[in-house]
Design a protein around this motif. Structure first.
Motif, short mmCIF file in Angstrom:
data_model
loop_
_atom_site.label_atom_id
_atom_site.label_comp_id
_atom_site.label_asym_id
_atom_site.label_seq_id
_atom_site.Cartn_x
_atom_site.Cartn_y
_atom_site.Cartn_z
N PRO A 172 27.56 -1.61 11.70
CA PRO A 172 26.45 -2.54 11.50
C PRO A 172 25.62 -2.64 12.78
N SER A 173 24.32 -2.47 12.64
CA SER A 173 23.44 -2.50 13.81
C SER A 173 21.99 -2.48 13.34
N ALA A 174 21.10 -2.66 14.28
CA ALA A 174 19.68 -2.56 13.96
C ALA A 174 19.35 -1.14 13.48
N ASP A 175 20.00 -0.14 14.08
CA ASP A 175 19.74 1.24 13.65
C ASP A 175 20.23 1.49 12.23
N GLN A 176 21.37 0.90 11.88
CA GLN A 176 21.86 1.04 10.51
C GLN A 176 20.86 0.42 9.54
N SER A 177 20.38 -0.76 9.86
CA SER A 177 19.38 -1.43 9.01
C SER A 177 18.12 -0.59 8.88
N ALA A 178 17.68 -0.01 9.99
CA ALA A 178 16.48 0.83 9.95
C ALA A 178 16.71 2.06 9.09
N ALA A 179 17.89 2.65 9.19
CA ALA A 179 18.20 3.83 8.38
C ALA A 179 18.15 3.49 6.89
N ILE A 180 18.73 2.37 6.51
CA ILE A 180 18.71 1.94 5.10
C ILE A 180 17.27 1.70 4.65
N LEU A 181 16.48 1.05 5.49
CA LEU A 181 15.08 0.79 5.15
C LEU A 181 14.32 2.10 4.94
N LYS A 182 14.59 3.09 5.77
CA LYS A 182 13.89 4.37 5.65
C LYS A 182 14.29 5.11 4.37
N VAL A 183 15.54 4.98 3.97
CA VAL A 183 15.97 5.57 2.69
C VAL A 183 15.21 4.89 1.55
N ARG A 184 15.13 3.56 1.63
CA ARG A 184 14.40 2.81 0.60
C ARG A 184 12.94 3.23 0.56
N GLU A 185 12.33 3.35 1.73
CA GLU A 185 10.93 3.79 1.80
C GLU A 185 10.76 5.19 1.22
N ALA A 186 11.71 6.08 1.53
CA ALA A 186 11.63 7.45 1.01
C ALA A 186 11.68 7.46 -0.51
N VAL A 187 12.56 6.66 -1.09
CA VAL A 187 12.65 6.58 -2.56
C VAL A 187 11.34 6.03 -3.13
N MET A 188 10.80 5.00 -2.49
CA MET A 188 9.55 4.41 -2.98
C MET A 188 8.40 5.43 -2.91
N CYS A 189 8.32 6.18 -1.81
CA CYS A 189 7.27 7.19 -1.67
C CYS A 189 7.45 8.32 -2.69
N ALA A 190 8.69 8.71 -2.91
CA ALA A 190 8.95 9.75 -3.92
C ALA A 190 8.55 9.25 -5.30
N ASN A 191 8.86 7.99 -5.61
CA ASN A 191 8.45 7.42 -6.90
C ASN A 191 6.93 7.39 -7.01
N ALA A 192 6.25 7.06 -5.93
CA ALA A 192 4.78 7.05 -5.95
C ALA A 192 4.25 8.46 -6.20
N SER A 193 4.91 9.45 -5.64
CA SER A 193 4.50 10.83 -5.88
C SER A 193 4.59 11.19 -7.36
N ILE A 194 5.65 10.72 -8.00
CA ILE A 194 5.79 10.95 -9.44
C ILE A 194 4.70 10.20 -10.19
N ALA A 195 4.53 8.91 -9.88
CA ALA A 195 3.54 8.08 -10.60
C ALA A 195 2.14 8.62 -10.45
N CYS A 196 1.80 9.09 -9.26
CA CYS A 196 0.43 9.56 -8.99
C CYS A 196 0.30 11.06 -9.25
N GLU A 197 1.34 11.66 -9.79
CA GLU A 197 1.35 13.08 -10.15
C GLU A 197 0.96 13.97 -8.99
N GLY A 198 1.52 13.65 -7.81
CA GLY A 198 1.31 14.48 -6.65
C GLY A 198 -0.04 14.34 -5.97
N ARG A 199 -0.85 13.40 -6.40
CA ARG A 199 -2.18 13.21 -5.79
C ARG A 199 -2.11 12.18 -4.70
#
Length: 72
Positions: A45-72
């Motif tokens: 547990p640490s600030a870096d662990q929290s940041a890593a989890i946040l970045k995974v969440r952000e990556a999933v959200m961006c990937a979902n946006a890529s699907i929703a916007c059909e790569g545009r």
């Protein structure tokens, strides 16, 4: 390439899921969850662990946006 007003309109408009999009969203969320669990398991547990989890969440959200916007 410069960002256009059309790009902004497309990105900030709700795109209801169609076709196999819901399945792909679910697969991405599951993969993100598995990776996040591994981060929790392997790191202290640490600030870096929290940041890593946040970045995974952000990556999933961006990937979902890529699907929703059909790569545009």
């Amino acid at each position: 390439m410069p960002i256009t007003d059309a790009d902004l309109s497309h990105w900030f408009t709700y795109h209801p899921p169609t076709g196999d999009q819901p399945k792909r969203y679910a697969e991405l969320r599951e993969a993100g969850m598995e990776f996040a669990r591994e981060i929790l398991r392997l790191t202290p547990p640490s600030a870096d662990q929290s940041a890593a989890i946040l970045k995974v969440r952000e990556a999933v959200m961006c990937a979902n946006a890529s699907i929703a916007c059909e790569g545009r």
